[in-house]
Design an enzyme around this catalytic site. Structure first.
Site, PDB file in Angstrom:
ATOM      1  N   LYS A 281       0.841  -1.190   0.000  1.00  0.00           N
ATOM      2  CA  LYS A 281       0.000   0.000   0.000  1.00  0.00           C
ATOM      3  C   LYS A 281       0.882   1.247   0.000  1.00  0.00           C
ATOM      4  O   LYS A 281       1.800   1.363   0.807  1.00  0.00           O
ATOM      5  CB  LYS A 281      -0.903  -0.013   1.236  1.00  0.00           C
ATOM      6  CG  LYS A 281      -2.093   0.916   1.154  1.00  0.00           C
ATOM      7  CD  LYS A 281      -3.072   0.653   2.295  1.00  0.00           C
ATOM      8  CE  LYS A 281      -4.291   1.561   2.185  1.00  0.00           C
ATOM      9  NZ  LYS A 281      -5.262   1.310   3.251  1.00  0.00           N
ATOM     10  N   GLU A 367     -19.501  -3.467  10.527  1.00  0.00           N
ATOM     11  CA  GLU A 367     -20.374  -2.586  11.309  1.00  0.00           C
ATOM     12  C   GLU A 367     -21.495  -3.350  12.017  1.00  0.00           C
ATOM     13  O   GLU A 367     -21.843  -3.025  13.161  1.00  0.00           O
ATOM     14  CB  GLU A 367     -20.975  -1.510  10.395  1.00  0.00           C
ATOM     15  CG  GLU A 367     -19.979  -0.523   9.845  1.00  0.00           C
ATOM     16  CD  GLU A 367     -19.289  -0.996   8.571  1.00  0.00           C
ATOM     17  OE1 GLU A 367     -18.454  -0.232   8.036  1.00  0.00           O
ATOM     18  OE2 GLU A 367     -19.568  -2.133   8.119  1.00  0.00           O
ATOM     19  N   ARG A 395     -25.537   0.261   7.540  1.00  0.00           N
ATOM     20  CA  ARG A 395     -25.382  -1.181   7.394  1.00  0.00           C
ATOM     21  C   ARG A 395     -25.820  -1.934   8.646  1.00  0.00           C
ATOM     22  O   ARG A 395     -26.059  -3.132   8.615  1.00  0.00           O
ATOM     23  CB  ARG A 395     -23.918  -1.515   7.093  1.00  0.00           C
ATOM     24  CG  ARG A 395     -23.301  -0.654   6.022  1.00  0.00           C
ATOM     25  CD  ARG A 395     -21.905  -1.081   5.674  1.00  0.00           C
ATOM     26  NE  ARG A 395     -21.912  -1.647   4.334  1.00  0.00           N
ATOM     27  CZ  ARG A 395     -20.929  -2.385   3.837  1.00  0.00           C
ATOM     28  NH1 ARG A 395     -19.871  -2.642   4.564  1.00  0.00           N
ATOM     29  NH2 ARG A 395     -20.999  -2.854   2.621  1.00  0.00           N
TER      30      ARG A 395
END
Length: 623
Positions: A281, A367, A395
């Site tokens: 990354k 979540e 969500r």
């Protein structure tokens, strides 16, 4: 090959590996140059340059469907699919989105802004392909933490059972490229993906099935056990194999030659296959490699040093006000535990974790789990404070309803990024939280209008009963120094800021500050409005509101939530419940559609919910 000449993925099909690597360097320079000027999701896109080139080199989009997860890593994809000329408009008003959008390009086959959606959507494309007897390939690209989401595992389970031909790319940027990428692992990948080996494997399987009785079954089981043992010795893929998904990897995600070879072979394999790709990354920018969290989403910065171009102002962010307040509270109250869903820095819980790491739990991008986990904690005496962005809390609606509210548990939900968020656009605008939270029985919804109220509401919420939700926008405090902690803070009642007559201005949260501008314009035009900071969106104190509503002819509400089911709707319902029918109610808020990206002040003006625009509309209606 010059990047600016690429109008579609077809333009890279004739490139050799050297040219593709040259393109990779150009792409990184372009992305760093653009994001350094205007901000954006940087580290994730820098990590998938070679992977994206290989995908578009091997597969034939848009006929072949490449489904991206989240969209954080989609900048390379945009540059290769005819959007180089508009790339300088990335994340700006009327520009191209920072995420995937179906209406933006035929190459964006599925929109993405939230995590864990790609495998489910890709399986849908695969089933639709077979239903209509088409021959295209389907690829899902998932990573950047998305595999912590339960929906990804639900989709993997379904994909394994379905036996649909599809390729899943697991972009793993959490691991370094360790020795298992080279040597025997690379050799084994070449063997198990080789067409000759796979034909032999199929023919041998057929032969063993023809052997009489248990003899054939034993030979077949022995062969599969040997293959599985060899793969397990150097690979972490047995989990996927057990789900019915063939595993290939780990693969060096920055070796284009190896990526192309594996993808070419895997795409012809029957059934679902998963290719485990290791990437770095932030690759290409040292500062992003060293601090990928900081450069996951960044503002403008100097591309040489990595330092921000716009230094932070003296006023603290609202996120940091929340984090520091919770830290102070946690030091005094052992019951408090903070919970985040892969966003400790974004939600401010990193402030608590630095001093009290045992009091913050990061559950990953999950979540739904975060909320039910909090419910379990609450059952046994903990006061969980669940900090999740407003748009991501959507969500977990069922978990708030079924696991917390129905059991009358005390959990504090803190919704950062409520209202419009700016450049991230419709996938991230917190435009609906007041509407979906208002439907939950027994909930208390608090909306502070400044940093002092945020601190005081969070403090009060710890000892309040039931579900408490506190929502506030992305942004900074209104002042450099905070006021003293309020004593006898009455969290249940609205606060009258300016007493007047005839026109009642009711502000939800930070939109109260826009109504201050409205009140000023109205006074300039001969009116003397009453300005009220609602503070509590649910429940509304009936007696307090009755006194306010009875004494004014025109009632105005302003919110940064959709008008459908929001604060204005709550006031309208209360008017009817109280039998007050001789008042004029003017509601201002977000429209019943998805708001596009742009700077927040510009969007306010566009939607006519800035203070001056609201005043003009009021005057137009009452004069």
């Amino acid at each position: 090959m010059d990047l600016k000449n690429i109008k579609s993925p077809q333009d890279i099909k004739h490139c050799d590996v050297v040219e593709l690597n040259q393109l990779a360097r150009q792409i990184r320079e372009t992305i760093i140059g653009q994001v350094s000027k205007h901000g954006g999701h940087l580290a994730s896109s820098l990590g998938v340059v070679e992977l994206t080139l290989a995908l578009h080199y091997v597969f034939n989009a848009p006929a072949d469907k490449i489904v991206w997860d989240v969209g954080h890593q989609a900048y390379v994809h945009k540059l290769l699919t005819g959007r180089y000329d508009r790339f300088e408009t990335l994340r700006q008003q009327n520009g191209i989105s920072g995420f995937l959008k179906r209406h933006e390009s035929e190459y964006d086959c599925f929109g993405a802004g939230h995590a864990t959606t790609s495998i489910s959507a890709a399986l849908g494309f695969a089933v639709a392909r077979n239903h209509f007897n088409r021959k295209n390939n389907v690829v899902a690209v998932i990573g950047d933490g998305s595999m912590t989401g339960g929906m990804a595992f639900e989709a993997l389970n379904n994909a394994g059972i379905s036996k649909q031909n599809m390729t899943i790319i697991l972009n793993d940027n959490k691991m370094s490229i360790a020795p298992n990428v080279g040597g025997f692992s690379k050799y084994l990948n070449r063997v198990i993906s080789d067409p000759v080996y796979n034909k032999m494997r199929t023919d041998l399987d057929r032969l063993m099935k023809r052997l009489p009785g248990v003899l054939g079954s034993r030979f077949r089981d022995l062969f599969l056990q040997v293959e599985s043992a060899a793969k397990t010795a150097v690979k972490p893929g047995q989990f996927f194999e057990d789900m019915g998904i063939r595993y290939f990897g780990p693969i060096d995600g920055h070796d284009i030659n190896e990526l192309v070879m594996i993808l070419e072979r895997v795409k012809s394999q029957p059934g679902p296959c998963l290719v485990h790709v290791l990437t770095e990354k932030g690759r290409g920018l040292d500062a992003a490699v060293k601090n990928p969290t900081k450069y996951h989403g960044t503002g403008p910065f100097d591309p040489e040093s990595g330092l921000p171009l716009v230094p932070g102002g003296k006023c603290p962010s609202l996120t940091s006000v929340f984090g520091k307040t919770l830290l102070d509270l946690a030091k005094k109250d052992n019951r408090i535990i903070g919970i985040t869903a892969a966003m400790p820095t974004g939600c401010g819980l990193d402030i608590v974790a630095k001093e009290m790491p045992e009091r913050v739990i990061d559950v990953g991008i999950a979540e739904e789990h975060a909320v039910t986990f909090a419910a379990g904690l609450a059952c046994d005496g903990v006061v969980p404070v669940v900090a999740i962005y407003s748009s991501f809390m959507q969500r977990a609606y069922d978990q708030i309803m079924h696991d917390i509210a129905l059991q009358n548990l005390h959990v504090v939900l803190v919704l950062d990024r409520a209202g419009l968020v700016g450049a991230d656009g419709p996938t991230h605008h917190g435009a609906f939280d007041l509407s979906f939270l208002r439907t939950i029985p027994g909930i208390t919804i608090l909306a502070p209008s400044d940093e002092n109220e945020l601190r005081d509401m969070l403090t009060a919420s710890i000892d309040m009963p039931g579900v408490v939700a506190i929502r506030y926008p992305r942004g900074t405090a209104l002042a450099e120094e905070m006021a003293p902690v309020a004593e006898n803070f009455d969290v249940c009642k609205p606060k009258i800021l300016e007493q007047g007559k005839d026109i009642l201005l009711l502000g939800a949260g930070f939109m109260t500050n826009e109504l201050k501008k409205t009140a000023s314009v109205l006074r300039e035009n001969g009116y003397n409005p009453t300005l009220v900071d609602a503070r509590v969106i649910k429940p509304l104190d009936q007696e307090c509101y009755r006194n306010l509503l009875d004494s004014h002819k025109v009632i105005v509400t302003l919110e940064d939530n959709t008008l459908v089911g929001g604060y204005g709707s709550a006031v309208g319902e209360l008017l009817l419940d109280l039998g007050i029918t001789d008042k004029r109610l003017l509601r201002f808020g977000l429209p019943d559609n998805f708001v596009e990206q742009g700077e927040i002040p510009a969007l306010f003006k566009l939607l006519k919910i800035d203070g001056e625009s609201v005043a003009k509309q009021i005057l137009d209606k009452i004069q």
